[in-house]
Design an enzyme around this catalytic site. Structure first.
Site, PDB file in Angstrom:
ATOM      1  CB  SER A  14       8.000   0.046   7.314  1.00 51.61           C
ATOM      2  OG  SER A  14       6.872  -0.699   7.390  1.00 51.61           O
ATOM      3  CG  HIS A  39       5.406   2.937   9.821  1.00 55.39           C
ATOM      4  ND1 HIS A  39       4.583   4.203   9.948  1.00 55.39           N
ATOM      5  CD2 HIS A  39       4.562   2.273   8.942  1.00 55.39           C
ATOM      6  CE1 HIS A  39       3.242   4.028   9.080  1.00 55.39           C
ATOM      7  NE2 HIS A  39       3.243   2.874   8.632  1.00 55.39           N
ATOM      8  CG  ASP A  41       2.239  -0.828   7.742  1.00 54.98           C
ATOM      9  OD1 ASP A  41       1.788   0.120   7.894  1.00 54.98           O
ATOM     10  OD2 ASP A  41       3.264  -0.939   7.063  1.00 54.98           O
ATOM     11  CG  MET A  43      -2.237  -4.545   6.897  1.00 59.40           C
ATOM     12  SD  MET A  43      -0.985  -5.061   5.354  1.00 59.40           S
ATOM     13  CE  MET A  43       0.370  -5.288   6.312  1.00 59.40           C
ATOM     14  CG  HIS A  72      -0.870   2.795   8.467  1.00 55.59           C
ATOM     15  ND1 HIS A  72      -0.447   2.640   7.410  1.00 55.59           N
ATOM     16  CD2 HIS A  72      -2.166   3.155   8.265  1.00 55.59           C
ATOM     17  CE1 HIS A  72      -1.155   2.758   6.383  1.00 55.59           C
ATOM     18  NE2 HIS A  72      -2.242   3.117   6.814  1.00 55.59           N
ATOM     19  CG  MET A  74      -3.358  -0.161   6.351  1.00 55.58           C
ATOM     20  SD  MET A  74      -1.962  -0.821   5.203  1.00 55.58           S
ATOM     21  CE  MET A  74      -0.650  -1.073   6.254  1.00 55.58           C
ATOM     22  CG  MET A 147      -1.333   5.222   2.344  1.00 59.25           C
ATOM     23  SD  MET A 147      -0.081   4.475   3.418  1.00 59.25           S
ATOM     24  CE  MET A 147       0.373   2.944   2.421  1.00 59.25           C
ATOM     25  CG  ASP A 185       3.839   3.791   4.789  1.00 61.00           C
ATOM     26  OD1 ASP A 185       5.161   3.314   4.391  1.00 61.00           O
ATOM     27  OD2 ASP A 185       2.978   3.262   5.388  1.00 61.00           O
TER      28      ASP A 185
END
Length: 224
Positions: A14, A39, A41, A43, A72, A74, A147, A185
């Site tokens: 990540s 990975h 993220d 957001m 990913h 979010m 998660m 994750d």
């Protein structure tokens, strides 16, 4: 009884846990390792209270990394983000949350854009909701992201019930005779990776376990 599986685990470091002030150096170090993907993220500060690194990080990773990107989302409105980030890289996984707006339309768009499509179950999500969604829409899904912590916050302890969630999803996929992969994750480390692997996980995301170590490749091998 749940049967154990012999399989190679794919590792997805990540990038959120990397030293972002020295991002290019970090990418070069990860490029030298045996991990299969990175990975990322994303957001929006709405779906989860935190805000991620800017979307330009995908541009940097696309140009500098030799790994597949595992994105990913979010975010509350994934369709807006999918249209944007799909222009920044050409190959990888884009994962959305069941609780986001228009999740089915989002998955259809991801597939239309020729990416692998993933859907997330977080600890707060009703398993019945994921069960129903998977069984009705499994042909649109390539990956289920489980998660191990509440999304949006780093440094949380791994929730042990995650292992049972992985088992239950694997049972559903076996029933469907599906090749959908299971990714985990949040809080993943060498102490829980074996249980996750035995439960049926295919991909492990690890942040601080890898990036806080002195030897990234050694940590990646330990997770396998």
């Amino acid at each position: 009884m749940f049967k154990k599986r012999k399989q190679k685990i794919q590792i997805s470091p990540s990038i959120f846990a990397a030293d972002t002030l020295n991002l290019e150096k970090e990418i070069k170090l990860i490029n030298k390792t045996s991990c299969e993907m990175i990975h990322v993220d994303i957001m929006d500060g709405i779906f989860v209270p935190n805000v991620s690194l800017p979307l330009s990080i995908i541009d940097v990773l696309n140009k500098k990394s030799n790994k597949i990107l595992d994105v990913h989302l979010m975010v509350k409105k994934p369709i807006d983000f999918i249209n944007n980030i799909s222009k920044k890289f050409k190959k990888g996984i884009i994962t959305i949350h069941l609780e986001a707006e228009k999740p089915l339309e989002a998955l259809e768009l991801i597939k239309k854009l020729k990416f692998k499509a993933g859907v997330v179950i977080k600890p707060e999500t009703s398993f019945k909701k994921m069960d129903k969604f998977l069984k009705e829409n499994h042909e649109l899904i390539d990956n289920v992201l489980v998660m191990g912590v509440t999304p949006g916050f780093s440094g949380q302890k791994f929730k042990k019930e995650t292992i049972n969630t992985v088992k239950n999803i694997r049972n559903i996929l076996d029933e469907l005779k599906s090749k959908i992969t299971i990714e985990v994750d949040g809080g993943v480390n060498d102490k829980n990776m074996k249980s996750l692997k035995d439960a049926g996980a295919n991909i492990l995301v690890a942040g601080s376990y890898i990036f806080s170590s002195k030897d990234y490749e050694k940590s990646i091998k330990e997770l396998r």
